[in-house]
Write a protein that holds these residues in place. Structure first.
Motif, PDB file in Angstrom:
ATOM      1  N   GLU A 158      -8.032   3.127   8.712  1.00 46.67           N
ATOM      2  CA  GLU A 158      -8.180   1.884   7.944  1.00 46.67           C
ATOM      3  C   GLU A 158      -7.182   1.909   6.795  1.00 46.67           C
ATOM      4  OE1 GLU A 158     -11.766  -0.002   6.754  1.00 46.67           O
ATOM      5  OE2 GLU A 158     -12.883   0.775   8.479  1.00 46.67           O
ATOM      6  N   ILE A 159      -6.413   0.835   6.704  1.00 47.66           N
ATOM      7  CA  ILE A 159      -5.432   0.701   5.639  1.00 47.66           C
ATOM      8  C   ILE A 159      -5.747  -0.577   4.872  1.00 47.66           C
ATOM      9  CG2 ILE A 159      -2.987   0.392   5.096  1.00 47.66           C
ATOM     10  CD1 ILE A 159      -2.381   1.850   7.765  1.00 47.66           C
ATOM     11  N   SER A 160      -5.953  -0.439   3.565  1.00 48.10           N
ATOM     12  CA  SER A 160      -6.207  -1.602   2.706  1.00 48.10           C
ATOM     13  C   SER A 160      -4.969  -1.846   1.853  1.00 48.10           C
ATOM     14  CB  SER A 160      -7.414  -1.354   1.796  1.00 48.10           C
ATOM     15  OG  SER A 160      -8.574  -1.189   2.565  1.00 48.10           O
ATOM     16  N   VAL A 161      -4.536  -3.096   1.816  1.00 47.78           N
ATOM     17  CA  VAL A 161      -3.355  -3.475   1.050  1.00 47.78           C
ATOM     18  C   VAL A 161      -3.758  -4.557   0.060  1.00 47.78           C
ATOM     19  CG1 VAL A 161      -1.045  -4.481   1.168  1.00 47.78           C
ATOM     20  CG2 VAL A 161      -1.836  -2.958   3.000  1.00 47.78           C
ATOM     21  N   GLU A 162      -3.361  -4.348  -1.192  1.00 50.79           N
ATOM     22  CA  GLU A 162      -3.628  -5.340  -2.230  1.00 50.79           C
ATOM     23  C   GLU A 162      -2.475  -5.320  -3.217  1.00 50.79           C
ATOM     24  OE1 GLU A 162      -6.972  -6.307  -5.627  1.00 50.79           O
ATOM     25  OE2 GLU A 162      -7.580  -5.251  -3.817  1.00 50.79           O
ATOM     26  N   GLY A 163      -2.072  -6.492  -3.665  1.00 52.90           N
ATOM     27  CA  GLY A 163      -0.982  -6.561  -4.631  1.00 52.90           C
ATOM     28  C   GLY A 163       0.367  -6.355  -3.980  1.00 52.90           C
ATOM     29  N   LYS A 164       1.263  -5.693  -4.700  1.00 56.60           N
ATOM     30  CA  LYS A 164       2.636  -5.476  -4.226  1.00 56.60           C
ATOM     31  C   LYS A 164       2.774  -4.070  -3.637  1.00 56.60           C
ATOM     32  CE  LYS A 164       7.397  -6.213  -5.491  1.00 56.60           C
ATOM     33  NZ  LYS A 164       8.283  -6.838  -6.458  1.00 56.60           N
ATOM     34  N   ILE A 165       3.459  -3.975  -2.505  1.00 57.31           N
ATOM     35  CA  ILE A 165       3.675  -2.688  -1.847  1.00 57.31           C
ATOM     36  C   ILE A 165       4.959  -2.069  -2.378  1.00 57.31           C
ATOM     37  CG2 ILE A 165       4.169  -1.560   0.350  1.00 57.31           C
ATOM     38  CD1 ILE A 165       2.567  -3.782   1.718  1.00 57.31           C
ATOM     39  N   THR A 166       4.854  -0.818  -2.817  1.00 53.35           N
ATOM     40  CA  THR A 166       6.035  -0.093  -3.295  1.00 53.35           C
ATOM     41  C   THR A 166       6.559   0.818  -2.183  1.00 53.35           C
ATOM     42  OG1 THR A 166       4.826   1.826  -4.134  1.00 53.35           O
ATOM     43  CG2 THR A 166       5.089  -0.052  -5.650  1.00 53.35           C
ATOM     44  N   ASP A 167       7.805   1.193  -2.308  1.00 50.15           N
ATOM     45  CA  ASP A 167       8.411   2.093  -1.324  1.00 50.15           C
ATOM     46  C   ASP A 167       7.703   3.445  -1.318  1.00 50.15           C
ATOM     47  OD1 ASP A 167      10.609   2.620   0.618  1.00 50.15           O
ATOM     48  OD2 ASP A 167      11.125   4.150  -0.857  1.00 50.15           O
ATOM     49  N   ARG A 168       7.380   3.946  -2.477  1.00 47.27           N
ATOM     50  CA  ARG A 168       6.709   5.254  -2.582  1.00 47.27           C
ATOM     51  C   ARG A 168       5.367   5.242  -1.848  1.00 47.27           C
ATOM     52  NH1 ARG A 168       3.158   7.599  -6.411  1.00 47.27           N
ATOM     53  NH2 ARG A 168       3.103   5.555  -7.358  1.00 47.27           N
ATOM     54  N   GLU A 169       4.563   4.196  -2.074  1.00 42.77           N
ATOM     55  CA  GLU A 169       3.272   4.076  -1.391  1.00 42.77           C
ATOM     56  C   GLU A 169       3.447   3.965   0.117  1.00 42.77           C
ATOM     57  OE1 GLU A 169       0.407   1.601  -4.411  1.00 42.77           O
ATOM     58  OE2 GLU A 169       1.944   0.500  -3.310  1.00 42.77           O
ATOM     59  N   LEU A 170       4.414   3.161   0.525  1.00 48.55           N
ATOM     60  CA  LEU A 170       4.626   2.952   1.948  1.00 48.55           C
ATOM     61  C   LEU A 170       5.078   4.236   2.639  1.00 48.55           C
ATOM     62  CD1 LEU A 170       4.530   1.031   4.302  1.00 48.55           C
ATOM     63  CD2 LEU A 170       6.883   0.376   3.778  1.00 48.55           C
ATOM     64  N   ARG A 171       5.966   4.985   2.019  1.00 50.10           N
ATOM     65  CA  ARG A 171       6.415   6.255   2.600  1.00 50.10           C
ATOM     66  C   ARG A 171       5.247   7.234   2.747  1.00 50.10           C
ATOM     67  NH1 ARG A 171      11.861   7.353   3.051  1.00 50.10           N
ATOM     68  NH2 ARG A 171      13.179   5.669   2.306  1.00 50.10           N
ATOM     69  N   ALA A 172       4.379   7.295   1.756  1.00 49.99           N
ATOM     70  CA  ALA A 172       3.210   8.182   1.832  1.00 49.99           C
ATOM     71  C   ALA A 172       2.281   7.739   2.959  1.00 49.99           C
ATOM     72  CB  ALA A 172       2.469   8.190   0.496  1.00 49.99           C
ATOM     73  N   THR A 173       2.105   6.442   3.120  1.00 49.57           N
ATOM     74  CA  THR A 173       1.264   5.902   4.191  1.00 49.57           C
ATOM     75  C   THR A 173       1.858   6.221   5.555  1.00 49.57           C
ATOM     76  OG1 THR A 173       0.470   4.126   2.759  1.00 49.57           O
ATOM     77  CG2 THR A 173       0.260   3.782   5.138  1.00 49.57           C
ATOM     78  N   ILE A 174       3.146   6.048   5.706  1.00 51.54           N
ATOM     79  CA  ILE A 174       3.813   6.341   6.978  1.00 51.54           C
ATOM     80  C   ILE A 174       3.681   7.819   7.317  1.00 51.54           C
ATOM     81  CG2 ILE A 174       6.098   6.489   8.074  1.00 51.54           C
ATOM     82  CD1 ILE A 174       6.729   3.771   6.665  1.00 51.54           C
ATOM     83  N   GLU A 175       3.811   8.674   6.339  1.00 52.73           N
ATOM     84  CA  GLU A 175       3.672  10.113   6.581  1.00 52.73           C
ATOM     85  C   GLU A 175       2.252  10.467   7.040  1.00 52.73           C
ATOM     86  OE1 GLU A 175       4.860  13.707   7.384  1.00 52.73           O
ATOM     87  OE2 GLU A 175       6.230  12.150   6.685  1.00 52.73           O
ATOM     88  N   ARG A 176       1.267   9.886   6.412  1.00 49.03           N
ATOM     89  CA  ARG A 176      -0.120  10.125   6.837  1.00 49.03           C
ATOM     90  C   ARG A 176      -0.353   9.599   8.245  1.00 49.03           C
ATOM     91  NH1 ARG A 176      -4.771   9.094   2.735  1.00 49.03           N
ATOM     92  NH2 ARG A 176      -5.856  10.175   4.412  1.00 49.03           N
ATOM     93  N   MET A 177       0.198   8.421   8.540  1.00 47.98           N
ATOM     94  CA  MET A 177       0.061   7.852   9.879  1.00 47.98           C
ATOM     95  C   MET A 177       0.720   8.771  10.904  1.00 47.98           C
ATOM     96  SD  MET A 177      -0.944   5.375  11.888  1.00 47.98           S
ATOM     97  CE  MET A 177      -1.269   3.998  10.819  1.00 47.98           C
ATOM     98  N   ARG A 178       1.882   9.286  10.579  1.00 47.17           N
ATOM     99  CA  ARG A 178       2.584  10.206  11.481  1.00 47.17           C
ATOM    100  C   ARG A 178       1.700  11.432  11.768  1.00 47.17           C
ATOM    101  NH1 ARG A 178       7.417  10.739   8.915  1.00 47.17           N
ATOM    102  NH2 ARG A 178       8.262   9.015  10.097  1.00 47.17           N
ATOM    103  N   ASP A 179       1.082  11.967  10.739  1.00 45.05           N
ATOM    104  CA  ASP A 179       0.185  13.127  10.908  1.00 45.05           C
ATOM    105  C   ASP A 179      -1.005  12.771  11.801  1.00 45.05           C
ATOM    106  OD1 ASP A 179       1.850  14.620   9.279  1.00 45.05           O
ATOM    107  OD2 ASP A 179       0.555  14.444   7.509  1.00 45.05           O
ATOM    108  N   ASP A 180      -1.604  11.607  11.571  1.00 45.81           N
ATOM    109  CA  ASP A 180      -2.751  11.183  12.385  1.00 45.81           C
ATOM    110  C   ASP A 180      -2.351  10.969  13.841  1.00 45.81           C
ATOM    111  OD1 ASP A 180      -4.808  11.345  10.536  1.00 45.81           O
ATOM    112  OD2 ASP A 180      -4.526   9.294   9.832  1.00 45.81           O
ATOM    113  N   LEU A 181      -1.181  10.401  14.070  1.00 41.18           N
ATOM    114  CA  LEU A 181      -0.704  10.194  15.436  1.00 41.18           C
ATOM    115  C   LEU A 181      -0.475  11.527  16.144  1.00 41.18           C
ATOM    116  CD1 LEU A 181       1.688   7.191  14.869  1.00 41.18           C
ATOM    117  CD2 LEU A 181      -0.226   7.230  16.467  1.00 41.18           C
TER     118      LEU A 181
END
Length: 118
Positions: A14-37
């Motif tokens: 589950e990913i919740s998004v609110e407000g403005k997305i920053t590059d730092r947040e997005l990179r951390a999310t992608i890394e976690r997703m990569r680990d989960d995959l």
């Protein structure tokens, strides 16, 4: 802001998004997703978007270069959003993923959770 939630024994993220997305947040999310995959193989994603106010240009590039390849590995995606443009743009998802994708209104969050887990 991006809030990422997953359990080690579940293929659902589950990913919740609110407000403005920053590059730092997005990179951390992608890394976690990569680990989960890597850990779970077939992964399902429920994305809950409320009060979205934009994405940094650098984060948009990160999403295109790092996020899209991961999206191709997702089997099912539920998008819960309060913005009409999100629902209207769902047909574009087929260019980025082979996942079954379905849009839900914010008041249908529990239905989205039931669908993503089915």
């Amino acid at each position: 802001m991006i809030l990422y939630q997953s359990a080690p024994d579940s293929p659902v993220v589950e990913i919740s998004v609110e407000g403005k997305i920053t590059d730092r947040e997005l990179r951390a999310t992608i890394e976690r997703m990569r680990d989960d995959l890597e850990r779970n193989g077939k992964t399902r994603v429920l994305e809950h978007i409320e009060h979205f106010s934009g994405i940094e240009p650098k984060a948009l590039w990160t999403d295109l270069t790092l996020g899209v390849p991961l999206a191709r590995k997702i089997t099912r995606a539920a998008v819960v959003a309060d913005a009409g443009w999100v629902h209207a743009s769902m047909h574009l998802a087929r260019f980025f993923t082979k996942a079954e994708v379905k849009a839900f209104r914010v008041d249908e969050l529990e239905q989205a959770r039931a669908w993503i887990n089915a």
